[in-house]
Design an enzyme around this catalytic site. Structure first.
Site, short mmCIF file in Angstrom:
data_model
loop_
_atom_site.label_atom_id
_atom_site.label_comp_id
_atom_site.label_asym_id
_atom_site.label_seq_id
_atom_site.Cartn_x
_atom_site.Cartn_y
_atom_site.Cartn_z
N TYR A 14 -2.18 -3.67 -7.77
CA TYR A 14 -2.46 -4.32 -6.49
C TYR A 14 -3.76 -5.12 -6.50
CZ TYR A 14 1.30 -1.37 -4.81
OH TYR A 14 2.51 -0.76 -4.64
N HIS A 19 -3.15 -8.50 0.06
CA HIS A 19 -3.24 -7.29 0.88
C HIS A 19 -4.47 -6.45 0.52
CE1 HIS A 19 -1.00 -5.63 4.10
NE2 HIS A 19 -0.31 -4.71 3.46
N TYR A 64 -2.44 4.44 0.22
CA TYR A 64 -1.59 3.26 0.39
C TYR A 64 -1.72 2.78 1.83
CZ TYR A 64 0.09 3.95 -4.30
OH TYR A 64 0.14 4.10 -5.65
N ASN A 66 0.06 1.84 4.43
CA ASN A 66 0.74 2.32 5.63
C ASN A 66 0.19 3.64 6.16
OD1 ASN A 66 2.27 0.09 5.13
ND2 ASN A 66 4.19 1.18 4.84
#
Length: 192
Positions: A14, A19, A64, A66
């Site tokens: 990532y 993001h 993460y 969420n």
């Protein structure tokens, strides 16, 4: 004491994604303050720093995106901090690429990390440094877009944007969000 949170996803896959710009800003803020992420608590990496007269914990949730709010809520409760002590840095699809804006409250705009923070702190009324990543191309899934990496040719713009976001975060911590918003958002508009 203040809590600065950079939102992102853990893991090398990532790194440099849209993001994860919150993590990039948190890393740079810690670097400039001479701090490093040596502590692990609340399912997060933590760096202790000083910004002006303020003692600050810089937090990168490792849950993460969420579930980011779990770490944020736990840290606020542990240190008995209020929402006015919280600054969250995150990517924003609704802002044009590389634009930085400071706001307090408002909706989550479909950002699952912000939605999680709101749920775990009980309100959206905290300072947010929004880092624009722009909208995805037509017919591209927004989730695929934000999980995509910045183009190599965008390095200079990204570096400048990160510095602006670090400055916005510093001002929010040192001056409070209301005073800082006037400076940050005026600069952002002037740069257009």
């Amino acid at each position: 004491m203040k809590l600065v949170v950079g939102l992102g996803n853990p893991g090398e896959e990532y790194a440099r994604t849209r993001h994860n710009v919150g993590f990039v800003v948190a890393d740079r803020l810690a670097q400039l303050a001479g701090a490093s992420f040596t502590a692990k608590k609340f399912a997060a990496e933590l760096a202790e720093a000083r910004l002006g007269p303020e003692r600050v914990w810089i937090l990168k949730p490792q849950t993460y995106m969420n579930h980011s709010g779990e770490a944020v809520g736990a840290a606020l409760r542990f240190w008995k901090l209020g929402l006015d002590d919280l600054v969250v840095v995150h990517d924003d699809l609704e802002l044009e690429p590389f634009r930085v804006q400071l706001k307090v409250g408002g909706g989550h705009g479909g950002h699952n990390g912000v939605k999680s923070v709101n749920a775990h702190v009980g309100s959206p009324e905290y300072a947010r440094v929004r880092v624009g990543v722009g909208r995805p191309p037509p017919r591209m899934d927004p989730a695929d877009y934000v999980l995509g990496k910045f183009a190599k040719g965008e390095d200079a713009e990204l570096d400048l944007c990160v510095e602006q976001a670090v400055e916005a975060t510093r001002l929010a911590v040192e001056l409070g969000a209301a005073k800082a918003m006037n400076q940050v958002n005026r600069r952002s508009r002037a740069a257009e």
